[in-house]
Motif scaffolding. Sequence first.
Motif, PDB file in Angstrom:
ATOM      1  N   TRP A   1      24.501  37.676  16.373  1.00 25.63           N
ATOM      2  CA  TRP A   1      24.968  38.925  15.764  1.00 25.63           C
ATOM      3  C   TRP A   1      24.821  38.897  14.259  1.00 25.63           C
ATOM      4  CZ3 TRP A   1      24.779  42.268  19.359  1.00 25.63           C
ATOM      5  CH2 TRP A   1      25.062  41.887  20.666  1.00 25.63           C
TER       6      TRP A   1
ATOM      7  N   ALA B   1      21.281  39.781  13.824  1.00 22.37           N
ATOM      8  CA  ALA B   1      21.185  41.233  14.016  1.00 22.37           C
ATOM      9  C   ALA B   1      21.661  41.989  12.771  1.00 22.37           C
ATOM     10  CB  ALA B   1      21.995  41.653  15.238  1.00 22.37           C
TER      11      ALA B   1
ATOM     12  N   GLU C   1      17.323  47.073  23.452  1.00 20.91           N
ATOM     13  CA  GLU C   1      17.316  45.724  24.011  1.00 20.91           C
ATOM     14  C   GLU C   1      17.202  44.728  22.870  1.00 20.91           C
ATOM     15  OE1 GLU C   1      14.365  47.087  27.635  1.00 20.91           O
ATOM     16  OE2 GLU C   1      14.001  45.202  26.578  1.00 20.91           O
ATOM     17  N   ILE C   2      17.847  43.591  23.025  1.00 23.13           N
ATOM     18  CA  ILE C   2      17.799  42.573  21.978  1.00 23.13           C
ATOM     19  C   ILE C   2      17.726  41.197  22.611  1.00 23.13           C
ATOM     20  CG2 ILE C   2      20.328  42.506  21.782  1.00 23.13           C
ATOM     21  CD1 ILE C   2      19.957  42.265  18.732  1.00 23.13           C
ATOM     22  N   THR C   3      16.856  40.352  22.085  1.00 22.51           N
ATOM     23  CA  THR C   3      16.828  38.957  22.523  1.00 22.51           C
ATOM     24  C   THR C   3      16.697  38.065  21.290  1.00 22.51           C
ATOM     25  OG1 THR C   3      14.414  38.917  22.758  1.00 22.51           O
ATOM     26  CG2 THR C   3      15.679  39.495  24.713  1.00 22.51           C
ATOM     27  N   TRP C   4      17.122  36.826  21.454  1.00 23.78           N
ATOM     28  CA  TRP C   4      17.042  35.849  20.363  1.00 23.78           C
ATOM     29  C   TRP C   4      16.229  34.646  20.864  1.00 23.78           C
ATOM     30  CZ3 TRP C   4      22.038  37.960  21.589  1.00 23.78           C
ATOM     31  CH2 TRP C   4      22.482  38.914  20.668  1.00 23.78           C
TER      32      TRP C   4
ATOM     33  N   TRP D   1      26.464  47.652  14.522  1.00 24.92           N
ATOM     34  CA  TRP D   1      26.436  46.185  14.459  1.00 24.92           C
ATOM     35  C   TRP D   1      27.798  45.619  14.109  1.00 24.92           C
ATOM     36  CZ3 TRP D   1      22.548  44.808  17.090  1.00 24.92           C
ATOM     37  CH2 TRP D   1      21.397  45.601  17.100  1.00 24.92           C
TER      38      TRP D   1
ATOM     39  N   GLY E   1      24.369  33.742  24.312  1.00 27.19           N
ATOM     40  CA  GLY E   1      23.666  34.893  24.847  1.00 27.19           C
ATOM     41  C   GLY E   1      22.161  34.766  24.685  1.00 27.19           C
ATOM     42  N   GLY E   2      21.459  34.986  25.769  1.00 26.42           N
ATOM     43  CA  GLY E   2      20.001  34.999  25.689  1.00 26.42           C
ATOM     44  C   GLY E   2      19.461  36.347  25.266  1.00 26.42           C
ATOM     45  N   GLY E   3      20.323  37.344  25.272  1.00 28.68           N
ATOM     46  CA  GLY E   3      19.894  38.693  24.924  1.00 28.68           C
ATOM     47  C   GLY E   3      20.450  39.681  25.919  1.00 28.68           C
ATOM     48  N   GLY E   4      20.054  40.936  25.763  1.00 26.63           N
ATOM     49  CA  GLY E   4      20.543  41.952  26.671  1.00 26.63           C
ATOM     50  C   GLY E   4      20.298  43.348  26.151  1.00 26.63           C
ATOM     51  N   GLU E   5      21.021  44.287  26.754  1.00 27.14           N
ATOM     52  CA  GLU E   5      20.911  45.691  26.365  1.00 27.14           C
ATOM     53  C   GLU E   5      22.209  46.117  25.707  1.00 27.14           C
ATOM     54  OE1 GLU E   5      18.690  46.805  30.564  1.00 27.14           O
ATOM     55  OE2 GLU E   5      20.280  48.100  29.784  1.00 27.14           O
ATOM     56  N   ILE E   6      22.097  47.003  24.731  1.00 22.16           N
ATOM     57  CA  ILE E   6      23.291  47.466  24.029  1.00 22.16           C
ATOM     58  C   ILE E   6      23.140  48.951  23.716  1.00 22.16           C
ATOM     59  CG2 ILE E   6      22.364  46.752  21.775  1.00 22.16           C
ATOM     60  CD1 ILE E   6      25.216  45.840  21.042  1.00 22.16           C
TER      61      ILE E   6
END
Lengths: 149, 149
Positions: free
Chosen positions: A60, A63, A87-90, B60, B83-88
């Motif tokens: 975050w 982000a 969508e967000i991935t790291w 954010w 967290g590997g990622g996801g939707e927000i």
Amino acid sequence: MTDLLYLEDLYPGQTFISGSETITEADILAFATQFDPQPFHLDHEAGKASIFGGLAASGWHTAALTMRLNVSSGPKFAAGIIGGGGEITWPAPTRPGDILHVEYEILEITPSRSKPDRGMILLQCRTVNQTGATLQLAKMKLIVPRRPA
Amino acid sequence: MTDLLYLEDLYPGQTFISGSETITEADILAFATQFDPQPFHLDHEAGKASIFGGLAASGWHTAALTMRLNVSSGPKFAAGIIGGGGEITWPAPTRPGDILHVEYEILEITPSRSKPDRGMILLQCRTVNQTGATLQLAKMKLIVPRRPA
């Protein structure tokens, strides 16, 4: 001052690039202390013992820093950067001393059916460090106005 | 102290709920100044003139505050919240004085094929204010370890 971008100015495949900014260990600890106080974001030894293999910034934080680059030196959409979500991935951890910039690509443009003064774009924001590693990949839906008549 | 949760302790449909926290106008301005300095996150009049219809927190910031609630009072997964990622998405703006909590539901559990000591869960995190409005809906992929033999 850069000219503002309206929906008519955009096309799929269009790219932009932000300026860059360094994230320091103090930055990482300050953000993690406030918002994500887990050991691997606060302590080198705990980071080494974790899946991250070393002290890593909160996703975050990456982000939030990406958003700062978006506002300071990303594409200047006319109504600002108003995200409906996405969508967000790291893919890789953000480390102390990393120098981040953001590479943008417009993936889709969808004029609004109900509101003729605006449209939705799908914007890919790839946050990259000084070695070329992708630290964050976000595909965000943004509202962009049409140019006033 | 709450017992730690391992993959074996989880099932689809399982729910959790966090504690709650108030977001102040000062909080909103401080986060926006640092990470998302757009007028509608910094000024009441600019907020009123925007799509938000009033001063609104950066999405954010809502995400970061949600993460703080996850860590302080969300489900205690054994390896932390990685967290590997996801939707927000942000269905409604976060306003000064809103009291936020997070409602969790485990949507899916997928044991790792290659790493028998862990699995992936899909966790829905709904950030809700005092009126019941959903401010953020996130579906995040998290790594959760199996209980050691």
